[in-house]
Enzyme design. Structure first.
Site, mmCIF file in Angstrom:
data_model
loop_
_atom_site.group_PDB
_atom_site.id
_atom_site.type_symbol
_atom_site.label_atom_id
_atom_site.label_comp_id
_atom_site.label_asym_id
_atom_site.label_seq_id
_atom_site.Cartn_x
_atom_site.Cartn_y
_atom_site.Cartn_z
ATOM 1 N N TYR A 226 0.654 0.633 6.703
ATOM 2 C CA TYR A 226 1.324 0.789 7.987
ATOM 3 C C TYR A 226 1.498 2.240 8.390
ATOM 4 O O TYR A 226 1.506 2.573 9.560
ATOM 5 C CB TYR A 226 2.673 0.075 7.957
ATOM 6 C CG TYR A 226 2.779 -0.953 9.028
ATOM 7 C CD1 TYR A 226 1.637 -1.588 9.491
ATOM 8 C CD2 TYR A 226 3.987 -1.271 9.594
ATOM 9 C CE1 TYR A 226 1.709 -2.536 10.479
ATOM 10 C CE2 TYR A 226 4.076 -2.229 10.595
ATOM 11 C CZ TYR A 226 2.934 -2.849 11.028
ATOM 12 O OH TYR A 226 3.009 -3.782 12.016
ATOM 13 N N ALA A 227 1.643 3.113 7.385
ATOM 14 C CA ALA A 227 1.840 4.520 7.704
ATOM 15 C C ALA A 227 0.535 5.144 8.190
ATOM 16 O O ALA A 227 0.530 6.239 8.725
ATOM 17 C CB ALA A 227 2.366 5.270 6.485
ATOM 18 N N ASN B 19 0.829 -1.197 0.000
ATOM 19 C CA ASN B 19 0.000 0.000 0.000
ATOM 20 C C ASN B 19 0.867 1.251 0.000
ATOM 21 O O ASN B 19 0.967 1.947 -1.011
ATOM 22 C CB ASN B 19 -0.938 -0.031 1.215
ATOM 23 C CG ASN B 19 -1.925 1.107 1.210
ATOM 24 O OD1 ASN B 19 -1.803 2.039 0.441
ATOM 25 N ND2 ASN B 19 -2.920 1.037 2.077
ATOM 26 N N ASP B 20 1.540 1.510 1.107
ATOM 27 C CA ASP B 20 2.297 2.760 1.223
ATOM 28 C C ASP B 20 3.385 2.898 0.160
ATOM 29 O O ASP B 20 3.684 3.991 -0.284
ATOM 30 C CB ASP B 20 2.936 2.855 2.616
ATOM 31 C CG ASP B 20 1.875 2.892 3.715
ATOM 32 O OD1 ASP B 20 0.815 3.493 3.469
ATOM 33 O OD2 ASP B 20 2.110 2.318 4.788
ATOM 34 N N VAL B 21 3.982 1.775 -0.251
ATOM 35 C CA VAL B 21 5.104 1.858 -1.185
ATOM 36 C C VAL B 21 4.669 2.211 -2.603
ATOM 37 O O VAL B 21 5.509 2.419 -3.473
ATOM 38 C CB VAL B 21 5.928 0.545 -1.210
ATOM 39 C CG1 VAL B 21 6.562 0.296 0.141
ATOM 40 C CG2 VAL B 21 5.099 -0.627 -1.661
#
Lengths: 483, 94
Positions: A449-450, A409-411
């Site tokens: 996660y962020a 997701n965040d990446v």
């Protein structure tokens, strides 16, 4: 005998140096690990045969301790699943810190409580408290305190990191009010008790103060890691690894052993460099990571309210893939959790048999550890040549038909590039959004996660494929095989 | 003696700083894990603590340190090797 032992210690140090050097290169890394392990064997056997300072080892305890530790260590290392690897490294690291802490406590107890029964190595080496000059006694005392402090911080910090990595402790940053003030107050109290332990009149008081110091340092370790978000845990574990090296080095000063000092200092310094390399891969400064609070919800932290999200079922996803010529898979932690790597490999094989070009894009911090994805994909027999690091593949998304994001997701969050107020602004991401179609295989619209919103989900070219990674991909595969 | 120990401490720090400059991200975790196993060198210190005539408290603490440090060393090297075998061994086969 004593001199011969010193030479073997030197050999062990050399093996550690070459080991770390080799570990840093893909071609020689396995040999490097072997060399370091050999160095450790040399060190332990030398100590067993010719202990420094002519001390007499208590064989039943020594043998029992070594056998029990070896069995437990081997058991843990063999049985842990590949997905649990990051937690295991954190746990081992915590044990290393704890060992240094206990060594310092043990020597301190021995010096004070049983000091007359035998002469401790530290004393004969000129580092004993009662022995030689003020300066040496001062250094020795400081080394004991630092061993206790760093060892305890490493222990509890690693355990919290392990909890966060395995999801037992919430990954999002946990912020206490006035935590910086509290941290400094704790440090101050620790310093005060350290001074008490070093300069107390009675042995009893000194011993009490030292245990209090250990407890305070333990709380400090928890406090320091709790406010750091789960996405930064790899950096934290690496830093704690550097700490455990330093703790070992300090324990070396406590017992006056040069091998502990050198090996510990090596790991401490090399660990710090590695930590910096990892920070650079995420485009974050070490200070930023340590201050913590990353992704605590201010600025772009709104996770609700997605509009115009399009979703696709397995049939639709299969159709998109069937029409593609170039596909890039982007694995993330979700793939690890779903254990989907084998299905990914099967799907890739099926597509390859239809002349689709398959590549995998590996973000440096995809998963919970750098290299996490490489390990999992290798386990599923994915050819090494198909794995591409971020810098090498980012330019290619533009002429890629499908970017299939599996549990990441965040990446791939374009906010890192486009929204300067985003908490992850400036973090390098995989440019998946440039692909003709993005298939997001994900359980829900929940944040990564962020803990921030991902505007990619609302994009014209993005299709959300809701479901468990393994099940969804298996259904896609079944659809493909039907035709 | 003290000065000598401080000197080798500083020299070892410098060697450690120079030892690794560029590491492919693939190897970050194995390198961390391997270095972590090396920091289990405390096992040597723990051995010295399990000596005779040092008082029961010191000995209990020493044996606990020995067990934990041995877990760190043995487990650390084995886990690192398992990780490395995954992708380094594969490459050689091809």
């Amino acid at each position: 005998m004593e001199d011969l032992a010193k030479i073997f210690y030197l050999a062990a140090t050399a093996l550690f140096i070459f080991g770390v050097k080799d570990l840093a290169k893909v071609r020689t890394s396995r040999r490097g690990n072997g060399l370091a392990a050999l160095g450790m064997l040399v060190a332990v056997v030398t100590t067993l045969v010719a202990p420094e300072g002519g001390i007499q080892l208590d064989w039943k305890w020594v043998a029992g301790g070594l056998i029990l530790g070896s069995l437990l260590g081997a058991l843990l290392a063999r049985t842990i699943a590949m997905t649990g690897m990051p937690e295991m490294v954190a746990l081992f690291n915590g044990f290393g810190g704890a060992a240094s802490l206990l060594v310092a406590l043990s020597v301190f107890a021995g010096e004070y409580l049983g000091g007359d029964a035998s002469v401790p190595a530290a004393l004969t080496q000129g580092l004993g408290v009662d022995g030689l000059g003020e300066g040496a006694a001062l250094t020795w005392t400081v080394a004991v305190m630092l061993s206790v402090l760093i060892g305890a911080v490493t222990l509890t910090g690693s355990l919290v990191a392990m909890g966060k990595l395995s999801g037992k402790i919430p990954g999002r940053p946990l912020l206490l009010p006035a935590r910086h003030l509290l941290t400094f107050a704790l440090l101050g109290a620790a310093a005060w008790f350290a001074a008490q332990a070093g300069w107390s009149a009675t042995h009893q008081e000194a011993q009490c103060a030292l245990y209090t110091l250990a407890a305070l340092a333990g709380i400090l370790g928890i406090m320091v890691v709790l406010p750091i978000g789960g996405a930064d845990m790899p950096v934290v574990v690496s830093l704690l690894n550097s700490y455990s090296g330093l703790a070992a080095s300090m324990a070396g000063f406590v017992i006056g052993n040069s091998l502990l000092i050198t090996a510990g200092a090596l790991v401490g310094a090399a660990g710090l460099i590695l930590t910096q390399l990892m920070c650079r891969a995420m485009n974050r400064s070490l200070l930023h990571v340590l201050v913590g609070g990353f992704g605590d919800g201010d600025g772009g932290g709104d996770t609700s309210g997605y509009e115009n999200v399009k979703s696709a079922g397995p049939e639709e996803a299969a159709m998109v893939l069937e029409a593609a010529e170039k596909v890039i898979f982007i694995p993330g932690y979700g793939m690890a959790v779903a254990q989907a790597q084998h299905v990914v490999k099967q799907l890739a094989q099926e597509l390859e048999s239809r002349n689709v070009e398959i590549r995998y894009a590996i973000h440096p911090v995809a998963g919970r550890m750098p290299g996490h994805m490489n390990v999992l994909l290798a386990e599923a027999d994915v050819p090494y040549e198909q794995l591409f690091e971020m810098e090498r593949i980012n330019g290619d998304f533009r002429d890629t038909d499908v970017a299939m994001v599996i549990g990441a997701n965040d990446v791939v969050n374009p906010a890192a590039i486009e929204d300067s107020s985003s908490p992850i602004a400036g973090m390098p991401i995989l440019h998946a959004f440039e692909a003709r179609t993005v298939l997001m295989v994900k359980r829900s619209l929940s944040p990564g996660y962020a803990g921030i919103k991902n505007p990619l989900f609302e994009r014209e070219n993005c299709l959300m494929c809701f479901g468990d990674g393994k099940e969804f991909l298996a259904e896609v595969l079944a659809e493909l095989k039907k035709n | 003696m003290l000065l000598l120990l401080l000197t080798i401490f500083l020299l070892a720090i410098f060697v450690g700083f120079e030892l690794i400059t560029k590491v492919p991200p693939t190897l970050h975790t194995p390198l961390m894990s391997g270095a972590n196993a090396i920091s289990g060198i405390t096992v040597v210190g723990a051995l010295a603590c399990a000596r005779i005539g040092f008082g029961p408290e010191a000995q209990w603490l020493g044996v606990a340190a020995l067990v934990l440090a041995t877990i760190n060393v043995v487990g650390g090297f084995l886990v690192t090797d398992r990780m490395l075998k995954m992708f380094v061994g594969k490459k050689r086969k091809r």
